[in-house]
Design an enzyme around this catalytic site. Sequence first.
Site, PDB file in Angstrom:
ATOM      1  N   GLY A  21       5.726  -1.842  14.942  1.00  0.00           N
ATOM      2  CA  GLY A  21       4.991  -0.844  14.162  1.00  0.00           C
ATOM      3  C   GLY A  21       3.979  -0.081  14.998  1.00  0.00           C
ATOM      4  O   GLY A  21       3.919   1.148  14.981  1.00  0.00           O
ATOM      5  N   GLU A  62       0.839  -1.210   0.000  1.00  0.00           N
ATOM      6  CA  GLU A  62       0.000   0.000   0.000  1.00  0.00           C
ATOM      7  C   GLU A  62       0.870   1.256   0.000  1.00  0.00           C
ATOM      8  O   GLU A  62       0.663   2.192  -0.790  1.00  0.00           O
ATOM      9  CB  GLU A  62      -0.911   0.028   1.239  1.00  0.00           C
ATOM     10  CG  GLU A  62      -2.023  -1.009   1.237  1.00  0.00           C
ATOM     11  CD  GLU A  62      -1.611  -2.321   1.880  1.00  0.00           C
ATOM     12  OE1 GLU A  62      -0.387  -2.626   1.936  1.00  0.00           O
ATOM     13  OE2 GLU A  62      -2.508  -3.059   2.305  1.00  0.00           O
TER      14      GLU A  62
HETATM   15  C1  G6Q Z   1       2.123  -2.966  13.454  1.00  0.00           C
HETATM   16  C2  G6Q Z   1       2.153  -3.768  12.265  1.00  0.00           C
HETATM   17  C3  G6Q Z   1       1.642  -3.090  11.022  1.00  0.00           C
HETATM   18  C4  G6Q Z   1       2.670  -2.238  10.301  1.00  0.00           C
HETATM   19  C5  G6Q Z   1       2.155  -1.937   8.889  1.00  0.00           C
HETATM   20  C6  G6Q Z   1       3.083  -1.057   8.110  1.00  0.00           C
HETATM   21  O1  G6Q Z   1       2.524  -3.316  14.520  1.00  0.00           O
HETATM   22  O2  G6Q Z   1       3.399  -4.308  12.126  1.00  0.00           O
HETATM   23  O3  G6Q Z   1       0.496  -2.308  11.254  1.00  0.00           O
HETATM   24  O4  G6Q Z   1       2.925  -1.077  11.010  1.00  0.00           O
HETATM   25  O5  G6Q Z   1       1.937  -3.126   8.211  1.00  0.00           O
HETATM   26  O6  G6Q Z   1       4.322  -1.653   7.990  1.00  0.00           O
HETATM   27  P1  G6Q Z   1       5.565  -0.846   7.467  1.00  0.00           P
HETATM   28  O7  G6Q Z   1       5.841   0.239   8.428  1.00  0.00           O
HETATM   29  O8  G6Q Z   1       6.688  -1.840   7.394  1.00  0.00           O
HETATM   30  O9  G6Q Z   1       5.186  -0.296   6.127  1.00  0.00           O
END
Ligand code: G6Q
Length: 543
Positions: A263, A209
């Site tokens: 994240g 995305e």
């Molecule tokens: C959070 C998850 C997930 C992550 C997103 C974005 O704990 O790991 O929400 O933050 O998938 O990932 P990236 O920062 O690697 O793009």
Amino acid sequence: MHPETLEKLEVLRLHWRKLQQRPMRQLFAENPNRFEDFSLNIDDLLVDFSKNHLDGEALAMLLDLAKSAGVEDARAAMFAGQHINTSEDRAVMHMALRNGSDRPMIVDGKDVMGDVRAVQAQMKQFATSVRNGKIAGSGGAFTDIVNIGIGGSDLGPVMVSEALSPYCDGPNLHFVSNVDGDDLADTLAVLNPATTLFIVASKTFTTTETLTNAHSARHWLVETLGEEAVGQHFAALSTNLEATSAFGIDDDFTFGFWDWVGGRYSVWSAIGLSVMIGIGVENFEQFLLGAHEVDNHFVEQPLAKNIPVIMALIGIWHRNICEFSTHAVLPYAQHLHRFPAYLQQLDMESNGKSTAKNGQQVGAKTGPIVWGEPGTNGQHAFYQLIHQGSDIIPVDFLIAANPHHQLGEHHDILLANCFAQSEALMKGKNIDEVRGELRLAGMDEEKIANLAPHKVFSGNRPSSTFVFSKLTPRTLGRLIAIYEHKIFVQGVIWNINSFDQWGVELGKSLATELLPMVKGEASTEAKDASTQGLLAHFQALKK
Ligand code: G6Q
């Protein structure tokens, strides 16, 4: 779950059966000090949990359960940098990002504070220069910042920038997360490329995305300003420095973090850069300070006086003993309108798991469904179900004593509504009270007999209320950190890993497999009948 914890839950269930004979009204009547006994505070931030249907004995048993489940050892292990995220073999050390003390924070034998402070210094320099126009776009000072990220790289910055909007005096902040082109297109429609800075926020820098949005934004910029403008108009927040430089982002405009920052725990890191640009360095530091204060509280306070621990245990009581399946977060603060969505990820991605750390089934219910909207709006929508529905929904109310905008009676009305809701949920109104009221209003007995049952409120519906002086950066930092540690404690009791998220992987890999079928470039034969049918219908409609 540990057999001992399961046994303790059984004993708690027996206690709950007895307690149900004593409504909350009675618990308040029996103990004139119930508010003092069942509330805690950190300075001005008070948490009243007296309107939950438990007594001192239940709380003592829950505290004993927390002790025997090893909450104190687990807390020490997290702060010592042990690899408590076992399935990914990582430490969990977001507390280092807001460590305002001289205490070293050790991960894999190394004090990470040097690296943390270096990135923070780089962020401060950059944020200040963007704010004062020393770092500018090809058309002059940046007027607009677009954070492109998703999940943990979006929800934190969006929620915090909304919550702290009264402090936002920098360039306008925008957030694009959805791969739905409408999100990016709607945002870009009002922007001038020459004064727009894109911040690509992605820990891995591989997220479909985010990369799709980043490439389209790059294309939009290059169309008017040419390829050479990319370096000036793009910054990156990532742990994958190879990928950021391959995208064309200058090292000076790249802000790193580390694999020990999950994240959904990353708003304190470089991921908070857009917020820092919006609210300024000092306010961002206050935000970190608030969280640091809660870290200290969490480490230093005994379990019985520890706000995150008590909130966690009340959650365990609701989920595992009373078997309530959802939890509503209802801020009486418009600026916290994204707070429930933020907590949804924090809680549900952390504790929405059925497999224990040892690979076996947990054997008990884990994380609840978290949801919510600001009051008073919710009162005119879904509160009907909270008051009279067949499910009981524990609630967290949040309210500031002082508003940012003092408009006539607005804030008093808001407060009165918040306090009214928790009182109504706790007390309810029984059939005799309803009949008495209707008689007083002069209604005849036949009408009373028909109407009264509909006006009964069972009461005994639990809520906790957070009251604080004002929604400042420091208070917001405190609130988030309280929930983070609450979720951690619950994960320890359920014996799950709150820091991985394998449950999001299957959908991701199937989407990769389905993309050529959506494009009409691959056969759908191997798919189930429903997926085939949906794809066929879509292809027929596609223009
Ligand atoms: C959070 C998850 C997930 C992550 C997103 C974005 O704990 O790991 O929400 O933050 O998938 O990932 P990236 O920062 O690697 O793009």
